[in-house]
Design an enzyme around this catalytic site. Structure first.
Site, PDB file in Angstrom:
ATOM      1  N   LYS A  38       0.836  -1.211   0.000  1.00  0.00           N
ATOM      2  CA  LYS A  38       0.000   0.000   0.000  1.00  0.00           C
ATOM      3  C   LYS A  38       0.869   1.260   0.000  1.00  0.00           C
ATOM      4  O   LYS A  38       2.070   1.185   0.310  1.00  0.00           O
ATOM      5  CB  LYS A  38      -0.906  -0.015   1.232  1.00  0.00           C
ATOM      6  N   TYR A 264      12.481  31.810   4.892  1.00  0.00           N
ATOM      7  CA  TYR A 264      11.198  32.467   5.160  1.00  0.00           C
ATOM      8  C   TYR A 264      11.044  32.809   6.637  1.00  0.00           C
ATOM      9  O   TYR A 264      11.460  32.036   7.496  1.00  0.00           O
ATOM     10  CB  TYR A 264      10.033  31.560   4.761  1.00  0.00           C
TER      11      TYR A 264
HETATM   12  C1  LIG Z   1      -0.273  -1.825   6.893  1.00  0.00           C
HETATM   13  C2  LIG Z   1      -0.787  -3.109   7.373  1.00  0.00           C
HETATM   14  C3  LIG Z   1       0.078  -4.221   7.555  1.00  0.00           C
HETATM   15  C4  LIG Z   1       1.579  -4.121   7.446  1.00  0.00           C
HETATM   16  O1  LIG Z   1       2.136  -3.753   8.692  1.00  0.00           O
HETATM   17  P1  LIG Z   1       3.708  -3.612   8.916  1.00  0.00           P
HETATM   18  O2  LIG Z   1       3.843  -3.195  10.327  1.00  0.00           O
HETATM   19  O3  LIG Z   1       4.158  -2.547   7.970  1.00  0.00           O
HETATM   20  O4  LIG Z   1       4.313  -4.916   8.598  1.00  0.00           O
HETATM   21  C5  LIG Z   1      -0.487  -5.448   7.844  1.00  0.00           C
HETATM   22  N1  LIG Z   1      -1.831  -5.585   8.009  1.00  0.00           N
HETATM   23  C6  LIG Z   1      -2.681  -4.538   7.877  1.00  0.00           C
HETATM   24  C7  LIG Z   1      -4.134  -4.746   8.098  1.00  0.00           C
HETATM   25  C8  LIG Z   1      -2.191  -3.267   7.573  1.00  0.00           C
HETATM   26  O5  LIG Z   1      -3.036  -2.231   7.475  1.00  0.00           O
END
Ligand SMILES: *Cc1c(COP(=O)(O)O)cnc(C)c1O
Length: 370
Positions: A38, A264
């Site tokens: 993701k 800035y």
């Molecule tokens: C993002 C996510 C993961 C991955 O978690 P990590 O700590 O990055 O390994 C796994 N399961 C779900 C439901 C997630 O939203």
């Protein structure tokens, strides 16, 4: 590794292979590996990462939203893809592109069955999400019966897996809470196993869950941050290799006099005659304003140069008074030695945030230093 002439994010596929193999080595041979890709594979590049993981025989992918799954399908990724947070608005696209929804409420379940039936789908794979303590998304244990009765009344969908998510798997102080989540999930699993004819897979571990709770690997694990090189502990960080290096270059050097100001709102005030360098990366590229005013730093010729004054949209200025360097020299924001995890600590955030913030404006370059 090449010298950066502009701001780039280098993605090291050999590091990705290393991390995949390391995490895999913690699993039983028949435990499946879902790679969480993701948010552009945690700010790197989801297509590059997913295609490489397919060559390593990863079993599954997960994305947060349908749009992210569509991008993978457009690029020719053929492995199954779980969409963790689908919206019913996108269910048609989800089905068209063979993406598999996480179903986390009765509302979503009803909507999905409705559309699957309208399309005369048979056994469309879905994943049922339970809330065991994170209180973010998911059914509760007492929903099992109602879910099963809805499933018995339709042939349009089939439960491919049942899962939950840990709230604090990286935190040893939360051992008891995590064990309670695992226990709750096991009890939910038992109820499902009793009631469903076809056995789904069960999964609950994210990266830290994999590393800290071997007894909870079950049928599949879901790793994100570990694949990208962070283990949420100093010990595990050593076993993993950050896959992404964010690099830039010195655009201009200025010699400023005592009491001159920089940037800035004149937020930085020189206290002696100093030298500054201007770097072409700013808050629009993912260097949050929190890193300004001395909170963050970059590395130039092996030395730390603090970010001075306010972070601009497209640039930062750093103090190089004590650093030998010239215009055109390379600047490291983070890499495998000066990690995103180190940098994030200086701004009281976590590796996840800084790596996922690198904006799409930054060019991605693949390196495969075998
Ligand atoms: C993002 C996510 C993961 C991955 O978690 P990590 O700590 O990055 O390994 C796994 N399961 C779900 C439901 C997630 O939203």
């Amino acid at each position: 590794m090449s010298k950066a002439l502009e701001t780039v994010l280098e993605i090291d596929l050999s590091a990705l292979t290393h991390n995949f193999n390391y995490i895999k080595s913690k699993l039983q041979p028949d435990t499946k590996f879902l790679a969480v890709v993701k948010a552009f594979a945690y700010g790197s590049d989801s297509v590059i990462v997913a295609k490489h993981l397919e060559t390593l025989n990863v079993d599954y992918f997960a994305v947060a939203y349908v749009k992210e799954g569509v991008a993978l399908r457009d690029a020719g990724v053929t492995s199954p893809i779980l969409v963790l947070h689908p919206q019913s608005l996108n269910f048609k696209t989800l089905i068209e592109r063979c993406l598999e929804p996480s179903i986390y409420s009765h509302h979503v379940l009803d909507e999905f069955i409705k559309i699957a039936e309208t399309q005369s789908q048979q056994k469309y794979p879905v994943h049922i999400k339970f809330n065991t303590g994170l209180n973010r998304l998911g059914f509760l244990e007492h929903d099992v019966e109602a879910i099963v009765s809805k499933l018995e009344n339709t042939s349009s969908i089939i439960v491919k897996s049942v899962f939950s998510h840990l709230a604090a798997s990286e935190d040893s102080k939360e051992l008891a809470f995590t064990q309670l989540q695992i226990k709750k999930f096991k009890s939910i699993s038992e109820k499902f196993k009793e009631k469903l004819k076809l056995q789904p897979w069960f999964h609950i571990c994210n990266t830290s869950g994999i590393l800290n709770y071997r007894e909870a690997h079950l049928d599949m694990v879901r790793s994100g941050i570990g694949l990208y090189g962070f283990g949420n502990s100093a010990q595990e960080d050593k076993n993993l290799k950050p896959i992404a290096s964010l690099k830039s270059v010195i655009s201009q050097i200025h010699s400023i006099e005592n009491e001159e100001t920089v940037g800035y709102n004149r937020a930085y005030n020189a206290t002696s005659n100093e030298k500054t360098a201007t770097i072409p990366i700013g808050h629009a590229d993912g260097i949050n304003r929190i890193y300004g005013n001395g909170n963050g730093f970059v590395i130039i010729n092996g030395k730390k140069a603090p970010i001075i004054g306010n972070v601009c949209m497209d640039m930062i200025m750093v103090n190089i008074t004590n650093i030998e360097c010239k215009e055109g020299d390379e600047v490291i924001i983070f890499n495998s030695e000066n990690t995103a995890s180190n940098l994030s600590q200086s701004a009281k955030t976590i590796s996840y945030e800084i790596i996922t913030s690198v904006s799409q404006r930054v060019k991605r370059i693949v390196i495969d230093a075998k």
